[in-house]
Design an enzyme around this catalytic site. Sequence first.
Site, PDB file in Angstrom:
ATOM      1  N   GLU A  66      -0.168  12.374   3.236  1.00  0.00           N
ATOM      2  CA  GLU A  66       0.881  11.352   3.284  1.00  0.00           C
ATOM      3  C   GLU A  66       2.210  11.779   2.667  1.00  0.00           C
ATOM      4  O   GLU A  66       2.761  11.099   1.802  1.00  0.00           O
ATOM      5  CB  GLU A  66       0.386  10.055   2.617  1.00  0.00           C
ATOM      6  CG  GLU A  66      -0.737   9.379   3.378  1.00  0.00           C
ATOM      7  CD  GLU A  66      -1.112   8.019   2.814  1.00  0.00           C
ATOM      8  OE1 GLU A  66      -0.464   7.561   1.852  1.00  0.00           O
ATOM      9  OE2 GLU A  66      -2.064   7.407   3.332  1.00  0.00           O
ATOM     10  N   GLU A 141      -8.720   8.542   6.124  1.00  0.00           N
ATOM     11  CA  GLU A 141      -8.632   7.413   5.181  1.00  0.00           C
ATOM     12  C   GLU A 141      -8.721   6.122   5.974  1.00  0.00           C
ATOM     13  O   GLU A 141      -7.756   5.693   6.589  1.00  0.00           O
ATOM     14  CB  GLU A 141      -7.320   7.495   4.400  1.00  0.00           C
ATOM     15  CG  GLU A 141      -7.357   6.797   3.062  1.00  0.00           C
ATOM     16  CD  GLU A 141      -6.185   7.231   2.179  1.00  0.00           C
ATOM     17  OE1 GLU A 141      -6.015   8.459   1.985  1.00  0.00           O
ATOM     18  OE2 GLU A 141      -5.452   6.367   1.717  1.00  0.00           O
TER      19      GLU A 141
END
Length: 478
Positions: A66, A141
């Site tokens: 991320e 995720e």
Amino acid sequence: MGSNAYRSSHNPPTKELLDACDSLGMLVMDENRLLNSSPQYMQDLEWLIKRDRSRASVFMWCIGNEEGWVQGNSTGKLIAQSLLAKQRELDPTRLSTYAADLGNQFIGINEVIPVRSFNYRQFAVADYHRDHPGQPIIGTEMGSTVTTRGQYDKDSIKGYVPDQDITAPWWASTAETWWKLAAPNDFWLGGFVWTGLDYRGEPTPFTWPNINSHFGIMDMCGFPKNIYYYYQSWWTDKDVLHISPHWNQTGKEGQPVDVWVNSNADDVELFLNGKSLGKKDMPRNGHLNWEVNYAPGTLEAIAFKKGRKLQAKIETTGKPVEVVISPYKTTMLADGKDATVINISVLDREGREVPDANFLIRFSVKGDGKIIGVGNGDPSSHEPDKYNDTLAQRHLFNGKCQVILQSGFTASMIHFEATADSLWTGATDIMTIHPSPVTDESIKQYLPVIPFIKTPVDKMLGADISFYPNWKQGNEIL
């Protein structure tokens, strides 16, 4: 629960964790700390790969997570290319991925990454696969479903959310939402759930005085939440039949209660105090609900799975009368490092666990051992977690708490007790024994398998032998 893989987000895993995964047969996605191609971070990546590339459990590298400012542009692409080149140089046998919180977007890191990863954005996976059918896809995720073990009403003051698969932040999803997308589609390699256990910080959707997350499938102590049984139903071949919530709903007599059944049976029939509330077919990768007007007594489920009968029940309990101790193990090494986890609960007069008890439990140790930690899974508890003493205490949270007991250096019997006002005391004995000594004879058994390797003895055995008189640290054999 049925999990077969572990993602070490967002940093390299410890040696001990990899030892456990190697032993259990768990796959590991081994993750780099930061997406950065400066000399320091290239050195870190090289250290990580050289340390872990011989591990049987490691099946894939992850170069970062991320990095929102660069993951979708040429800068991120160039950094990723540098990291990937180093990875292929050091380990050409495995592929890498990058954990991207992006939807159907190809520009940037996704152009060069061998395996496309999705952090959430689960509804974009099918479209991305349609546009890039040759690129493998994995969920790095998923979930981030928020639940508090044993709570069934939202409490914004105490910082609790319901213990059912119904609440998720804007970026996330329920367990059932993402798994129903992943399970039937072979272009999903699978998915990692954020997170296995609750952890300190990120108390979404609350703030202080709530002090840890609600994302876990299990709480901080590893006690299962109800979502645990959803995953277990569809990730294992075990017979699963789990009813929730608990049936100590005093004050709700006559009011509707939303009853959930998690199971991998073909169909389930629910009974309240012997009266059928109807039979339902279990949807694949789903769960079942009944709206039941609460009455004290017994809530029972009878299911059939491939013709076999399964049964489960929950009951309205009486008041607690006894503290019960459940140690993970009752033998430890007397090395000053070994430890055992002890779970604590309370039972009523009929031997039923009381799921809503919140007594203060006091702990004591006699012998060469000490209490180093306590917990109960309460995300808003400010009671001390750490101890280094023979006395400690912790409240039950919805019927459970936990103690970690560590050994000393003397081979002996450690006596542990747990007490609460007006309840029978729970107790257990833990035996500690000295480690087996390293002798000349025990060393010789390893010689035939290392004919050309000059190896420090302690590293060959995988143990610290500095306290043995026969062998000094770093002593070498051929």
